[in-house]
Scaffold this motif. Structure first.
Motif, mmCIF file in Angstrom:
data_model
loop_
_atom_site.group_PDB
_atom_site.id
_atom_site.type_symbol
_atom_site.label_atom_id
_atom_site.label_comp_id
_atom_site.label_asym_id
_atom_site.label_seq_id
_atom_site.Cartn_x
_atom_site.Cartn_y
_atom_site.Cartn_z
ATOM 1 N N PRO A 153 -7.556 8.609 5.276
ATOM 2 C CA PRO A 153 -8.362 7.513 4.735
ATOM 3 C C PRO A 153 -9.836 7.646 5.082
ATOM 4 N N ARG A 156 -11.987 4.384 1.287
ATOM 5 C CA ARG A 156 -10.877 3.900 0.466
ATOM 6 C C ARG A 156 -9.557 4.476 0.966
ATOM 7 N N ASP A 158 -5.799 5.460 -0.406
ATOM 8 C CA ASP A 158 -5.128 5.742 -1.673
ATOM 9 C C ASP A 158 -3.946 6.670 -1.392
ATOM 10 N N THR A 160 0.322 7.709 -2.020
ATOM 11 C CA THR A 160 1.422 7.666 -2.977
ATOM 12 C C THR A 160 2.651 8.329 -2.370
ATOM 13 N N THR A 175 2.838 2.940 -3.983
ATOM 14 C CA THR A 175 1.418 3.224 -3.734
ATOM 15 C C THR A 175 0.875 2.207 -2.752
ATOM 16 N N ARG A 177 -3.004 1.018 -1.638
ATOM 17 C CA ARG A 177 -4.437 1.173 -1.893
ATOM 18 C C ARG A 177 -5.191 0.059 -1.186
ATOM 19 N N THR A 179 -9.337 -1.013 0.871
ATOM 20 C CA THR A 179 -10.730 -0.748 1.218
ATOM 21 C C THR A 179 -10.910 -0.907 2.711
#
Length: 238
Positions: A153, A156, A158, A160, A175, A177, A179
């Protein structure tokens, strides 16, 4: 967090929450009044009997013959909130002393009180595939493999994880996701106010959607005795 199932029918679920990205050798030290809102306990991970999280991870890596992941370790996980925690997936990015990510450990908890670790040797995009050998969902067996994309990380998040069956089908994709935000006292209080008892919400959400899938007629797969409980998970209030 989002899960999408595509067989035998399409079903998607999402859940907003917050997680912690921490250095295992420099865990956050919160003001005393805020400590019940975020606690990292070694009993909640690996065998549950190590004195520290780092010691638990090191013991696991040594048991798998990994000896070069002796640098910084970043962990992505839920913390205990008011004594409760449930981590469907905890990730550890293990660096060598030169600062390279050499292994990723994906620790999975199920709602039956079991936990299991997958050891990944990721490429430069954070990708690897490992055989599935732990029972997680009552609607899925242990056949197939997980294709994981777990880049380190930055600003962001992200990630999977995709389940792949031997026949080429891909019944489930998960997933995560988000910030990155610094975890100061004000930010923590804001996160707790938005998601009070966040890990309880994760546990209840899994069960609620499980009931929905059952009512939709999704067949149940029996839990194999050999993977019923890898380790006793500490999912309780203390």
């Amino acid at each position: 967090m989002r899960h999408t199932r595509v067989t035998p029918f399409t079903y998607a679920l999402g859940h907003r929450t917050y997680m912690w990205l921490v250095d295992l050798d420099r865990l956050p030290v919160l003001p005393r009044l805020l400590r019940p809102l975020a606690r990292f306990d070694p009993r909640d991970h690996f065998g549950g009997d190590a004195p520290t999280l780092r010691a638990g991870l090191d013991a696991y890596l040594a048991s798998r013959g990994v000896h070069d992941a002796d640098g910084r370790v970043l962990m992505l996980a839920h913390a205990r909130v008011l004594g409760h925690v449930f981590n469907p997936l905890t990730l550890y990015w293990c660096h060598d002393r030169a600062g390279r990510v050499v292994r990723v450990v994906a620790e999975v908890h199920n709602t039956y009180g079991g936990r299991h670790c997958y050891l990944l040797d990721p490429d430069d995009q954070g990708r690897d595939e490992v055989p599935k050998d732990f029972y997680v969902s009552p609607f899925l067996g242990v056949e197939g493999s997980y294709r994981m994309r777990l880049p380190l990380p930055g600003d962001r998040l992200d990630l999977t994880v995709q389940l792949r069956h031997p026949d080429g089908s891909r019944p489930l994709t998960a997933t995560v996701r988000g910030t990155h935000r610094p975890a100061g006292a004000r930010a923590l209080l804001a996160a707790v106010l938005r998601n009070p008892w966040s890990t309880v919400g994760v546990s209840l959400g899994i069960r609620r959607h499980g009931i929905r899938l059952l009512l939709k007629g999704l067949p149940v797969t029996a839990r194999p005795p050999s993977t019923a409980s890898a380790h006793p998970a500490q999912e309780k209030t203390l």
